[in-house]
Design a protein around this motif. Structure first.
Motif, PDB file in Angstrom:
ATOM      1  N   TYR A 111       8.125-117.282  10.398  1.00 28.26           N
ATOM      2  CA  TYR A 111       7.498-117.839  11.588  1.00 28.26           C
ATOM      3  C   TYR A 111       6.540-116.842  12.231  1.00 28.26           C
ATOM      4  N   TYR A 112       6.491-115.611  11.704  1.00 27.50           N
ATOM      5  CA  TYR A 112       5.390-114.700  11.997  1.00 27.50           C
ATOM      6  C   TYR A 112       5.441-113.535  11.022  1.00 27.50           C
ATOM      7  N   GLN A 113       4.325-112.781  10.934  1.00 28.22           N
ATOM      8  CA  GLN A 113       4.254-111.658  10.005  1.00 28.22           C
ATOM      9  C   GLN A 113       3.239-110.647  10.517  1.00 28.22           C
ATOM     10  N   THR A 114       3.711-109.456  10.855  1.00 26.57           N
ATOM     11  CA  THR A 114       2.844-108.399  11.374  1.00 26.57           C
ATOM     12  C   THR A 114       3.148-107.088  10.650  1.00 26.57           C
ATOM     13  N   PRO A 115       2.166-106.187  10.547  1.00 25.32           N
ATOM     14  CA  PRO A 115       2.384-104.938   9.813  1.00 25.32           C
ATOM     15  C   PRO A 115       3.147-103.902  10.621  1.00 25.32           C
ATOM     16  N   ALA A 116       3.628-102.879   9.927  1.00 26.79           N
ATOM     17  CA  ALA A 116       4.275-101.734  10.565  1.00 26.79           C
ATOM     18  C   ALA A 116       3.263-100.606  10.737  1.00 26.79           C
ATOM     19  N   ARG A 117       3.527 -99.715  11.719  1.00 22.30           N
ATOM     20  CA  ARG A 117       2.670 -98.533  11.901  1.00 22.30           C
ATOM     21  C   ARG A 117       3.484 -97.399  12.517  1.00 22.30           C
ATOM     22  N   PHE A 118       2.965 -96.194  12.328  1.00 21.33           N
ATOM     23  CA  PHE A 118       3.490 -95.018  13.006  1.00 21.33           C
ATOM     24  C   PHE A 118       2.745 -94.824  14.325  1.00 21.33           C
ATOM     25  N   ILE A 119       3.424 -94.229  15.306  1.00 23.77           N
ATOM     26  CA  ILE A 119       2.724 -93.702  16.478  1.00 23.77           C
ATOM     27  C   ILE A 119       3.203 -92.281  16.735  1.00 23.77           C
ATOM     28  N   THR A 120       2.316 -91.511  17.339  1.00 24.60           N
ATOM     29  CA  THR A 120       2.598 -90.112  17.642  1.00 24.60           C
ATOM     30  C   THR A 120       1.825 -89.735  18.904  1.00 24.60           C
ATOM     31  N   LYS A 121       1.994 -88.514  19.373  1.00 26.82           N
ATOM     32  CA  LYS A 121       1.293 -88.064  20.566  1.00 26.82           C
ATOM     33  C   LYS A 121      -0.186 -87.886  20.262  1.00 26.82           C
ATOM     34  N   LYS A 122      -1.029 -88.276  21.201  1.00 19.82           N
ATOM     35  CA  LYS A 122      -2.470 -88.136  21.027  1.00 19.82           C
ATOM     36  C   LYS A 122      -2.825 -86.674  20.767  1.00 19.82           C
ATOM     37  N   GLY A 123      -3.702 -86.474  19.808  1.00 24.16           N
ATOM     38  CA  GLY A 123      -4.156 -85.124  19.498  1.00 24.16           C
ATOM     39  C   GLY A 123      -3.208 -84.313  18.637  1.00 24.16           C
ATOM     40  N   SER A 124      -2.176 -84.948  18.113  1.00 25.65           N
ATOM     41  CA  SER A 124      -1.203 -84.217  17.307  1.00 25.65           C
ATOM     42  C   SER A 124      -1.783 -83.749  15.978  1.00 25.65           C
ATOM     43  N   GLY A 125      -2.762 -84.473  15.473  1.00 26.14           N
ATOM     44  CA  GLY A 125      -3.367 -84.116  14.197  1.00 26.14           C
ATOM     45  C   GLY A 125      -2.499 -84.421  12.988  1.00 26.14           C
ATOM     46  N   ILE A 126      -1.424 -85.187  13.188  1.00 26.25           N
ATOM     47  CA  ILE A 126      -0.518 -85.504  12.079  1.00 26.25           C
ATOM     48  C   ILE A 126      -1.162 -86.526  11.152  1.00 26.25           C
ATOM     49  N   GLU A 127      -1.099 -86.263   9.861  1.00 31.65           N
ATOM     50  CA  GLU A 127      -1.562 -87.207   8.855  1.00 31.65           C
ATOM     51  C   GLU A 127      -0.368 -87.840   8.162  1.00 31.65           C
ATOM     52  N   ILE A 128      -0.501 -89.123   7.825  1.00 31.97           N
ATOM     53  CA  ILE A 128       0.597 -89.842   7.164  1.00 31.97           C
ATOM     54  C   ILE A 128       0.495 -89.623   5.659  1.00 31.97           C
ATOM     55  N   SER A 129       1.149 -88.571   5.223  1.00 30.58           N
ATOM     56  CA  SER A 129       1.221 -88.200   3.813  1.00 30.58           C
ATOM     57  C   SER A 129       2.422 -87.266   3.676  1.00 30.58           C
ATOM     58  N   GLU A 130       2.823 -86.984   2.462  1.00 24.18           N
ATOM     59  CA  GLU A 130       3.955 -86.068   2.277  1.00 24.18           C
ATOM     60  C   GLU A 130       3.660 -84.716   2.890  1.00 24.18           C
ATOM     61  N   ALA A 131       2.452 -84.212   2.667  1.00 25.16           N
ATOM     62  CA  ALA A 131       2.088 -82.909   3.224  1.00 25.16           C
ATOM     63  C   ALA A 131       2.002 -82.964   4.748  1.00 25.16           C
ATOM     64  N   GLY A 132       1.411 -84.048   5.268  1.00 24.32           N
ATOM     65  CA  GLY A 132       1.234 -84.155   6.711  1.00 24.32           C
ATOM     66  C   GLY A 132       2.524 -84.367   7.478  1.00 24.32           C
ATOM     67  N   LEU A 133       3.502 -84.987   6.832  1.00 22.32           N
ATOM     68  CA  LEU A 133       4.770 -85.288   7.508  1.00 22.32           C
ATOM     69  C   LEU A 133       5.860 -84.245   7.240  1.00 22.32           C
ATOM     70  N   LYS A 134       5.584 -83.307   6.363  1.00 19.20           N
ATOM     71  CA  LYS A 134       6.609 -82.332   5.988  1.00 19.20           C
ATOM     72  C   LYS A 134       7.137 -81.595   7.213  1.00 19.20           C
ATOM     73  N   GLY A 135       8.473 -81.653   7.388  1.00 20.71           N
ATOM     74  CA  GLY A 135       9.126 -80.966   8.502  1.00 20.71           C
ATOM     75  C   GLY A 135       9.105 -81.718   9.810  1.00 20.71           C
ATOM     76  N   LYS A 136       8.479 -82.882   9.849  1.00 17.82           N
ATOM     77  CA  LYS A 136       8.389 -83.662  11.088  1.00 17.82           C
ATOM     78  C   LYS A 136       9.657 -84.504  11.276  1.00 17.82           C
ATOM     79  N   THR A 137       9.920 -84.865  12.526  1.00 20.30           N
ATOM     80  CA  THR A 137      11.068 -85.702  12.866  1.00 20.30           C
ATOM     81  C   THR A 137      10.573 -87.107  13.215  1.00 20.30           C
TER      82      THR A 137
END
Length: 266
Positions: A111-137
């Motif tokens: 009855y509906y379908q929407t995508p998932a996404r990450f959010i983080t603090k503005k200006g964090s510079g985090i990239e969504i990749s194994e290297a970018g997320l390494k050590g992140k919580t």
């Protein structure tokens, strides 16, 4: 003769009075569970009443299917066990249709379908990749498609914290105990980013779709309740066709959350 005629007339009158009550008594009683902690899809207002898109959709479907429905709140962790234990008859709680869940319960069409996404603090510079997320919580609501995704995709490089509700994950992000959270994009936008506490945060990375995220949100039904499933499916099609769905959609969202139409099958 007049006495007999009077009795017949009285009898007809009594039948006429009794019919509405009898028809009402024949309405199928259906108990529907939702979570009540997943705004704007389902939540409790200041009076403790259940509100949200899921709740309004449930009410509309029950009208179309001519069900006498009661909507109750159920914690997410126990929502499928509660259905199987017959505490209620259906789940309308933004539950994604996945192969894993279909092993234990059945679903209507979406009855509906929407995508998932990450959010983080503005200006964090985090990239969504194994290297970018390494050590992140990363915070996610447990027993969700988002928890499954983060464990399967980045479980070897991130510290994962699971929460009983999305609201509690949001609170820990604000408190600085998380680097990112992952959830439904609309829940994050409408239930967090658009609020004052969400202003310092932003989406990061692409919209996430695909098999692991399921085939949209459907109504959870016990496998044996095929007539109930079919009645809800017919009601979904009806509210999509007659404008009821759009009216509810537009109350909460400036876009159609239904997503792409299901593929035609033979």
């Amino acid at each position: 003769m007049q006495s007999k005629l009077a009795l017949v007339v009285a009898g007809i009158a009594l039948v006429g009075v009794a019919l509405p009550g009898a028809a009402q008594a024949q309405m199928q009683k259906v108990k529907v569970a939702t979570e009540g902690a997943y705004a704007p899809f389902n939540y409790k207002d200041t009076n403790g009443e259940l509100q949200g898109f899921d709740v309004d959709i449930a009410k509309a479907l029950c009208v179309k299917a001519k069900f006498d429905c009661e909507i109750v709140a159920q914690d997410w962790d126990g929502i499928i066990p509660g259905l199987l234990a017959k505490k209620y008859d259906a789940i309308i709680a933004s539950m994604s249709i996945t192969e894993e869940r279909k092993k234990s319960i059945d679903f209507t069409q979406k009855y509906y379908q929407t995508p998932a996404r990450f959010i983080t603090k503005k200006g964090s510079g985090i990239e969504i990749s194994e290297a970018g997320l390494k050590g992140k919580t990363v915070g996610v609501q447990r027993a969700t498609i988002h928890a499954n995704y983060i464990h399967q995709t980045y479980g070897n490089v991130v510290d994962i914290k699971e929460y009983d509700t999305q609201e509690n994950a949001n609170l820990d992000l604000v408190a600085g105990r998380l680097d990112l959270i992952l959830a439904d994009s609309v829940v994050l936008q409408e239930g967090f980013l658009n609020k004052p506490e969400g202003k310092p945060f932003e989406f990061v990375g692409p919209e996430l779709r695909g098999k692991i995220f399921g085939d949209g949100a459907g109504i959870g039904i016990r496998k044996e309740d095929t007539k109930l499933r079919d009645a809800f499916n017919a009601a979904i099609k009806e509210i999509r066709a007659d404008g009821t769905y759009k009216k509810i959609n537009d109350k909460y969202f400036p876009f159609d959350v239904y997503g792409p139409e299901p593929a035609m099958t033979n």
